[in-house]
Design an enzyme around this catalytic site. Structure first.
Site, PDB file in Angstrom:
ATOM      1  N   LYS A 178      10.498  48.989   7.483  1.00  0.00           N
ATOM      2  CA  LYS A 178      10.763  49.478   8.833  1.00  0.00           C
ATOM      3  C   LYS A 178      11.598  48.450   9.558  1.00  0.00           C
ATOM      4  CE  LYS A 178       9.426  53.125  11.241  1.00  0.00           C
ATOM      5  NZ  LYS A 178       8.932  54.397  10.702  1.00  0.00           N
ATOM      6  N   THR A 186      11.015  66.610   9.205  1.00  0.00           N
ATOM      7  CA  THR A 186       9.664  66.077   9.451  1.00  0.00           C
ATOM      8  C   THR A 186       8.769  67.173  10.024  1.00  0.00           C
ATOM      9  OG1 THR A 186      10.717  63.955   9.901  1.00  0.00           O
ATOM     10  CG2 THR A 186       8.386  64.131  10.422  1.00  0.00           C
ATOM     11  N   ASN A 236      12.302  64.766  18.188  1.00  0.00           N
ATOM     12  CA  ASN A 236      12.785  65.410  16.968  1.00  0.00           C
ATOM     13  C   ASN A 236      11.669  66.069  16.151  1.00  0.00           C
ATOM     14  OD1 ASN A 236      13.263  64.851  13.827  1.00  0.00           O
ATOM     15  ND2 ASN A 236      15.189  65.432  14.785  1.00  0.00           N
ATOM     16  N   SER A 280      15.115  62.485   3.254  1.00  0.00           N
ATOM     17  CA  SER A 280      15.927  61.261   3.140  1.00  0.00           C
ATOM     18  C   SER A 280      16.128  60.921   1.661  1.00  0.00           C
ATOM     19  CB  SER A 280      15.230  60.082   3.814  1.00  0.00           C
ATOM     20  OG  SER A 280      15.525  60.036   5.183  1.00  0.00           O
TER      21      SER A 280
HETATM   22  N1  GLU Z   1      11.290  57.279  10.366  1.00  0.00           N
HETATM   23  C1  GLU Z   1      10.818  58.318   9.493  1.00  0.00           C
HETATM   24  C2  GLU Z   1       9.385  58.039   9.087  1.00  0.00           C
HETATM   25  O1  GLU Z   1       8.657  57.353   9.763  1.00  0.00           O
HETATM   26  C3  GLU Z   1      11.746  58.578   8.323  1.00  0.00           C
HETATM   27  C4  GLU Z   1      12.012  57.426   7.417  1.00  0.00           C
HETATM   28  C5  GLU Z   1      13.076  57.696   6.378  1.00  0.00           C
HETATM   29  O2  GLU Z   1      13.604  58.779   6.311  1.00  0.00           O
HETATM   30  O3  GLU Z   1      13.353  56.735   5.632  1.00  0.00           O
HETATM   31  O4  GLU Z   1       8.916  58.575   8.121  1.00  0.00           O
END
Ligand code: GLU
Length: 414
Positions: free
Chosen positions: A105, A189, A220, A348
């Site tokens: 992250k 998501t 989102n 992703s």
């Molecule tokens: N930020 C999103 C999560 O918490 C997506 C992360 C990604 O696609 O790498 O899952």
């Protein structure tokens, strides 16, 4: 009782699960420390000519199962503890969905809502060049998170290409479609939340059609979840954002609410609704609750007032361990974040695969594959929760930690 930090609450779940599974102590020893942390100063020249220094961070939590993967968050109250928890949750999420990734992250402690487009672009480019050596298509692959979007990914990737002298679109995901983004990524998501709810609703006999759904958030994830539940015949009774919340027991049309928010910048004031505040949806009268805002939303103070039968965690870390205990006592089923919101990183992953192949899929292909991954993830974690006779969250951690531990053993790291 002192409030647990996100990292502490993540560690409690990890430790309890390691003990439950009787794993060798080396497993906990490794996974209770992030693998690497990079912190960079980002002195940004503001539009008014002054210089303001922001802090950028990127954390790799664990890479036993593959290159690390996870989003970039822009938020004014971002701290290292939260970033560490978010990185670890990515390790567990990627393992639950069985993606060939570890967890990471990153983020910047800024408020993107008050920066100009020019400031946002310069800040993003500076962040990209400062952490470029720490990311890579086979090393660490960022994506959006709270406060970031496809445009920010585009600036990031452009800066990265310039430094590298090559075009490797797989270095970052959720890019605009014209830069190699995947169809279906921007809504993935929320769509994934819906797919796991289909499975949970069968197992626990809570039909989606005709159900009342409360959603905390209208970003989102929340928006896409709201559209999916609405299209499946559920009633969206409560929605909120950081500035307020609205409730209508007859149901709110999420498409009209989106138009309202696009125009007014907030959900508050939407006609025909009662004002319930930002955290109102958490305790609203409903069957299904989707906390899709930030971490630590459900606490020891409000968990006792939750009315939902089923919780689908769209956000990362919305429930503190003390709230879990209270809700378990009330018989509330919680589908944990590390499964429920894995749809984003799953698409992703599809984007990364398409970038590496240079061959792109239709939206239907993406959607069908996403459905398969999400339903399998739920089935696998349910199996673990049945095996150990524990709530779904512990089942999910058992699934994830078991997979990560196996990889670490093969690698000879434990
Ligand atoms: N930020 C999103 C999560 O918490 C997506 C992360 C990604 O696609 O790498 O899952």
């Amino acid at each position: 009782m002192a409030k647990l930090t996100p990292w502490e609450s993540q560690l409690i779940n990890v430790k309890n699960t390691c003990d439950l599974m009787g794993l060798e102590p080396a497993v906990y020893e490794v996974i209770s420390h992030p693998k690497a942390i990079l912190e960079v100063a980002l002195p940004l020249k503001m539009d008014d000519g002054t210089v303001k220094t922001f802090t950028g961070v990127r954390i790799h939590h664990n890479d036993a199962r593959g290159p690390t993967k996870g989003g970039i968050r822009y938020h004014p109250h971002l701290d290292m503890d939260t970033e560490m928890a978010l990185a670890a949750w990515m390790t567990w999420k990627n393992a639950v969905a069985n993606l060939p990734y570890g967890g990471a992250k990153g983020g910047i402690n800024c408020d993107p809502k008050i920066l100009s487009m020019g400031e946002l672009e310069r800040l993003t480019r500076m962040y990209a060049s400062s952490i470029a050596h720490f990311v890579g298509v086979d090393l660490d692959i960022p994506a959006p998170d709270v406060g970031t979007n496809a445009q920010i990914m585009a600036w990031f990737v452009d800066e990265y290409y310039k430094l590298l002298g090559r075009i490797t679109p797989g270095v970052i995901t959720a890019k605009p479609i014209s830069l190699g983004g995947s169809l279906g990524r921007s809504t993935a998501t929320g769509r994934g939340c819906y797919f796991v709810t289909i499975e949970a609703s069968k197992v626990y006999d809570i039909p989606i059609k005709g159900s009342k759904v409360a959603i905390q958030g209208f970003g989102n994830v929340a928006k896409s979840a709201a559209f999916n539940f609405h299209n499946a015949g559920a009633k969206i009774v409560a929605v909120s954002d950081s500035r307020g919340g609205v409730y209508n027991k007859e149901g709110i049309n999420p498409y009209k609410l989106k138009d309202y928010k696009d125009k007014n910048g907030k959900v508050s004031g939407y006609p025909g609704c009662k004002e319930i505040g930002s955290i109102g949806p958490l305790t609203a009268e409903c069957d299904i609750l989707v906390p899709a805002a930030l971490q630590n939303a459900l606490t020891g103070e409000n968990a006792g007032d939750v009315k939902a039968k089923l919780i689908i965690e769209g956000a990362n870390g919305p429930t503190l361990p003390e709230a879990d205990k209270i809700m378990e006592g009330k018989g509330i089923i919680v589908v944990p974040d590390i499964c429920a919101n894995a749809g984003g990183v799953t698409v992703s992953y599809f984007e990364w695969v398409q970038n590496r192949q240079g061959y792109y899929w239709t939206e239907d292909e993406v959607d069908q594959r996403l459905e398969r991954v999400m339903k399998k993830a739920f089935k696998d974690l349910k199996e673990q929760s049945d095996k150990y006779d524990v709530p779904l969250r512990t089942g999910a951690y058992a699934l994830a930690i078991g997979r990560v531990a196996e990889a670490m053993r093969f690698l000879g790291r434990i």
